[in-house]
Every structure is written in C-alpha cells, then in structure tokens.
Scaffold this motif. Structure first.
Motif, short mmCIF file in Angstrom:
data_model
loop_
_atom_site.label_atom_id
_atom_site.label_comp_id
_atom_site.label_asym_id
_atom_site.label_seq_id
_atom_site.Cartn_x
_atom_site.Cartn_y
_atom_site.Cartn_z
N PRO A 1 -46.75 -52.86 43.49
CA PRO A 1 -47.11 -51.96 42.38
C PRO A 1 -46.44 -52.34 41.05
O PRO A 1 -46.90 -51.92 40.00
N LYS A 2 -45.37 -53.12 41.12
CA LYS A 2 -44.69 -53.53 39.89
C LYS A 2 -45.38 -54.73 39.25
O LYS A 2 -45.46 -54.83 38.03
N LEU A 3 -45.86 -55.67 40.08
CA LEU A 3 -46.40 -56.90 39.50
C LEU A 3 -47.90 -56.85 39.20
O LEU A 3 -48.42 -57.66 38.45
N MET A 4 -48.62 -55.90 39.79
CA MET A 4 -50.09 -55.90 39.59
C MET A 4 -50.40 -55.72 38.10
O MET A 4 -49.73 -54.95 37.41
N ASN A 5 -51.42 -56.44 37.62
CA ASN A 5 -51.56 -56.46 36.17
C ASN A 5 -52.26 -55.21 35.60
O ASN A 5 -52.40 -55.08 34.39
N ASN A 6 -52.63 -54.29 36.47
CA ASN A 6 -53.10 -52.99 35.98
C ASN A 6 -51.97 -51.96 35.97
O ASN A 6 -52.20 -50.80 35.63
N ALA A 7 -50.75 -52.38 36.34
CA ALA A 7 -49.64 -51.41 36.41
C ALA A 7 -49.40 -50.74 35.05
O ALA A 7 -49.21 -49.52 34.99
N ALA A 8 -49.45 -51.53 33.98
CA ALA A 8 -49.17 -50.95 32.66
C ALA A 8 -50.21 -49.89 32.30
O ALA A 8 -49.86 -48.79 31.86
N ALA A 9 -51.49 -50.21 32.51
CA ALA A 9 -52.55 -49.24 32.19
C ALA A 9 -52.36 -47.97 33.03
O ALA A 9 -52.49 -46.85 32.53
#
Lengths: 85, 403
Positions: B134-142
């Motif tokens: 959950p930290k590295l997935m690139n939708n985490a920020a959104a």
C-alpha cells in the motif's frame, strides 16, 4: 578471441548480422544501429570487458569515446581496456 | 460545456515548500539543483538532482501516517493541503460525492521499493514491513488525498512517464468541463531520488553530471527533481457563486501519441499536441504569449520541441516567450507538468515570466526566445504547458488569464 573479434561479435548481435558482415569501416548507421541500439551495445561492451565507457548520448561528439566507425570503436575499447585493467 | 478555473494551487519541490517560495525562486532564477544526499550516492555516476532539502516529514505527519506514506505521497498531501486550503472548499454531502482526485505519477514509491529490495536482497532478510504494497503502489497518493479530504468521486492515477501530470490535469479538466463534477483535485508528484531510481536513469546515458541547461548549445542532459504540484479545478459558475479567488482559466488541452519510438521524441507528435490544444481552447496562435517548455536539457528534446513550436506558430514563434523551469527544479518526471503549471499561472496572473537559467550559448537549432537567465515582466493573455513523454505520449494544456 581478441578484443576486436569480441567487439565485432557484440555489434553484429545488436545489428542482427553475421560478424563477417560487420566491416571495419562500417558506421553504426550503415549497420542499422539507432541511438537506443548504441546505448545497449555500449552496455554490452562494458559488461564484456568489465570497463566503464565514458559516453553521454547528449554529446556523442564530445565524449572521449569515438563511435564514428567500427574501427574507431574497437580502438577506443582497446585503449580503455589497457587503461582500466 | 462548462468553463473551468483554477481556485487553488499547492506545491513542494526543490525550489520551495509552498507556492509563494517556489514562485519567488523562479522570479529570482534560483537553482534548486544540488548534490544528492542519500545512501550509496557514492556508487552513482550522477550525483546531482533537484532534491527537496530542509524537509522534516515528522513535522508534517504522525508516526502512523509515515508508516503508510512514501515520499511521493507525503509530497502530494503537502501540496494538496495548500491547494485545497487556498480554495476554501470543504467537501461534504453532494459536493463530496461528486468531487474526485486524478493525479499523475510515474514510478510510485521508489524509495519504498529501494529500501525493501535492500532488505531482502542485500541484507538477506526474509521479512518485510506489512505496508510495503500500500505504500509503494502509484495510486497511494491519490487515495490518501481522497481520504484526507473526503473526495468520493472519480479518482485514479495516470502514468504516462514525463507527461503524467499533464495527462492527469487534462482528464480532470474534461470531467469538470463536461459537467461530471463541479470540482476535481489534480496535478501530480514524483520521488525517484534514491539509489535505485537514479541508477536506472544513469543506464540510459541521458543524464547530466553537472547541470540542467535547456536550449543552451552546451546542454548535456537532464537532471532529475522531486516533489508535487496540486491544483483545484473548479467549474466557473460554482467558483463565482461562492466568491472564490480565480487564479487562471483552463481553456483546453490536447493529447497525442507519436506512435514511433520508445525514447526519441517526434516533432510531428509534439506539434499535433500543441496545435490540438489551441484548437480545443479556441485560441488563435497569435494570442499565446508564453509556453512552459518540456525543455529537458537533452540534445534530442530541446531541438525537436523548438522545431515543433516553430512549425505550429510560424512567424509568431519569434514573438512568444518559451522557458524551461526544469533548469531550476529539475525534471520531476510524473510530477513535472504540475509544478511547471505554476509558472504559467505566474505569467498570466502576475505578469512574470520564469527564466531558463544556466543558459550559456545560443543553439541555432533552438532559436526561440527562451527567456535566458533572468525573469521578465510581460502581459500574457494565454499560456501553454508542454509535456512530451518517453513512449511518445504527449499532452499540452492551454491556460487563459482570468480578468
């Protein structure tokens, strides 16, 4: 195999040609090697000889390493192998 | 169709940790590129970057949050807080149900990936922290922006390498323009400045060891940056009804694909995107006063981009100004278009054109007014922001001054 034959082998593989089709006066363009193919060839050469080739794709003409023909590449590699071994 | 305006902006990048400081640095032509500081930097050939320094995550986030937030997520939340704070919007009820967040990002949590690969490969451990995915997935920020601000509408991440943010903002624009939602949060972020991230870029041999000099004859490659830019895109009548301050109008956009090469840019693809944005925004080419260039500082991009601009604008190409702020903040990859949009807003709103710094020698193949080294005052009605990505995917945004 000497340095010359090993470099020709790498270039031939990149160009999908037989080593006998790679002439000393061929340019990479003659052999159909584009900018990405060049960067990949340099990587393969670095791995083969365990050397570091000073090459920046943004200023190929300013690098110490001359890529204008197969002969110049081979002579550049010979120098680097001597310097870095 | 609905008109779309920007009612909030936020950022953190190597030039500043908010919009005011960033624009101040751009006005002064300050360089945010410096020596990289992270583990194993001595094993890199490229040792410079636009790294965010003087940044203490613990003053911004608590321990539980930091366990879940990679650096790119932290940057995104900091920028989103500033942007949404400026807009004065609060999301509840019907607005919360419709408003969403679309962000650009390319690499996801590269620092998280790097750290945890080290743990298993280098340190030989067989256990990693439970939150790695959950930290590295690139939708985490959104996702974290949606959670912090209660945004329940369409939300996702767009990945088109160096054009990610522009593609994301184009998407958000389209949603508001089409009446799907009155508000979208959009922009993008990136943080690849870690050993593995820079090492991967080194391999391509397009990075500069000594500085980013876009359009200058002595340029020798790109320099990476990191950070985030986030904006509030709002339907014009919605913004007006609540008396919001309007920073600029988003007038249109275009996207195109070169369909030719995975790394080499194409003049035709770039020109089609620029021309398409003008057509979409119903802008006459002579109205364009400023272009924030993609301007990476590579041999290939800068001459191709200059040729595309000359091709689209003809004689007007010599009258307009085009600058690359990457010379100051570096190339933020998936976040770059978002930070660069700030310079378009500054041009329209404050009448200040950010310079291309480190400009030493004219290049006949880049013979445009690149606003060398010093910011300039000018009255600009329309500004464009270019992004041309690896993979040949292009997106250009057109902004209009709001008066």
């Amino acid at each position: 195999m000497n340095i010359k034959d090993r470099v020709i082998q790498i270039i031939a593989e990149q160009a999908v040609l037989e080593p006998t089709d790679v002439k000393m006066d061929s340019t990479l363009e003659d052999l159909g090697i584009d900018s990405l193919g060049l960067v990949e060839s340099i990587f393969a050469i670095e791995e083969e000889f365990d050397i570091s080739v000073p090459f920046n794709a943004n200023e190929p003409e300013q690098s110490d390493f001359d890529i204008s023909s197969v002969a110049s590449i081979i002579s550049g590699i010979e120098t680097l192998v001597k310097e870095q071994s | 169709m609905k008109r779309v305006v920007i009612t909030g902006a936020g950022t953190i990048n190597s030039l500043g940790q908010n919009v005011k400081d960033t624009l101040g640095a751009m006005r002064e032509g300050r360089c945010g590129i410096s020596d990289l500081e992270f583990r194993d930097v001595d094993r890199l050939a490229i040792k410079i970057g636009g790294q965010v320094k003087g940044y203490d995550p613990e003053t911004r986030f608590n321990r539980q949050q930091l366990a879940l937030y990679d650096r790119f997520t932290q940057f995104t939340l900091i920028a989103a807080r500033e942007a949404i704070g400026q807009s004065g919007l609060e999301f509840s009820g019907e607005l919360a149900a419709r408003a969403g967040v679309v962000l650009g990002n390319s690499g996801g949590g590269m620092t998280t990936l790097d750290d945890n690969y080290r743990t298993v490969y280098e340190d030989g451990k067989n256990r990693v922290h439970p939150f790695v995915v959950p930290k590295l997935m690139n939708n985490a920020a959104a996702s974290h922006v949606s959670m912090e601000f209660n945004l329940k509408g369409p939300s996702f991440t767009v990945a088109t390498a160096c054009a990610s943010s522009n593609h994301a903002m184009a998407q958000a624009f389209q949603m508001v323009h089409g009446g799907l939602t009155p508000v979208m949060i959009t922009g993008g972020s990136e943080s690849m400045l870690c050993f593995g991230g820079v090492k991967a870029w080194e391999g391509l041999r397009v990075m500069s060891k000594d500085g980013c000099r876009p359009f200058s004859a002595n340029r020798n490659g790109m320099v990476q940056g990191e950070g985030a830019g986030v904006f509030v895109f709002e339907e014009y009548e919605h913004a007006r009804a609540r008396g919001a301050e309007i920073l600029a109008e988003v007038a249109g956009y275009a996207m195109s694909s070169d369909a030719s090469d995975i790394v080499m840019p194409s003049k035709q693809g770039a020109a089609r995107a620029i021309r398409g944005a003008l057509r979409d925004a119903r802008i006459d080419p002579t109205e364009v006063g400023y272009i924030n260039a993609h301007g990476t500082g590579t041999a290939a991009n800068d001459k191709t981009e200059s040729a595309a601009v000359a091709d689209v604008f003809g004689a007007h190409a010599d009258a307009l100004m085009i600058s690359s702020t990457k010379s100051m903040h570096g190339h933020l990859i998936g976040g770059t278009g978002a930070v660069e949009l700030l310079s378009c807003i500054m041009a329209l709103r404050d009448g200040v054109i950010a310079p291309t710094i480190n400009y030493d020698e004219p290049d006949p193949e880049c013979a445009l007014d690149v606003v060398p080294n010093e910011a300039r005052e000018a009255n600009v009605e329309v500004a464009l922001s270019n992004a041309f990505a690896f993979g040949g995917l292009n997106a250009v945004l057109a902004l209009r001054r709001h008066s």
